[in-house]
Scaffold this active site. Sequence first.
Site, mmCIF file in Angstrom:
data_model
loop_
_atom_site.group_PDB
_atom_site.id
_atom_site.type_symbol
_atom_site.label_atom_id
_atom_site.label_comp_id
_atom_site.label_asym_id
_atom_site.label_seq_id
_atom_site.Cartn_x
_atom_site.Cartn_y
_atom_site.Cartn_z
ATOM 1 N N ASN A 10 -120.232 -9.637 -50.386
ATOM 2 C CA ASN A 10 -119.449 -10.064 -51.550
ATOM 3 C C ASN A 10 -117.946 -10.131 -51.272
ATOM 4 O O ASN A 10 -117.159 -10.331 -52.183
ATOM 5 C CB ASN A 10 -119.728 -9.156 -52.748
ATOM 6 C CG ASN A 10 -119.353 -7.711 -52.485
ATOM 7 O OD1 ASN A 10 -119.099 -7.339 -51.353
ATOM 8 N ND2 ASN A 10 -119.333 -6.900 -53.520
ATOM 9 N N CYS A 11 -117.555 -9.998 -50.014
ATOM 10 C CA CYS A 11 -116.141 -10.034 -49.622
ATOM 11 C C CYS A 11 -115.683 -11.489 -49.471
ATOM 12 O O CYS A 11 -116.282 -12.264 -48.718
ATOM 13 C CB CYS A 11 -115.969 -9.287 -48.304
ATOM 14 S SG CYS A 11 -114.369 -9.510 -47.521
#
Length: 119
Positions: A10-11
């Site tokens: 999710n970065c």
Amino acid sequence: MSTIVYGLKNCDTCKKATKWLDRFGIAHSFVDYRDAKPTPEMLVEWAGRLGGFEAMVNKSSTTWRQLPDNRKAAASDAEWKLLLREYPQLIRRPVVVTDDGAITQGFSDNGFKKRFGIA
């Protein structure tokens, strides 16, 4: 050349890096190091190539700021390994490893162009 991108799924920076690799047709695999934590041996190798454990840590992260001061003052490699295995999200992202032995950290368009020989 085989490329492994280590980071968090999710970065945003990891997403940018993998999209860049896709755009330039560079085969790669992605490893989320929350799901598959780096081994102590990997951490030692990365630290050796990236300028030490302290250089690997994202000190502007929320996780870092929320750590008690005594955890931030890791004094030995063993303490750093324990901290980074417990909180892999502290590692600056992404860590890019290629089969030629090169290990880099972070993402920028120009940095990746240089790293992968794109003119």
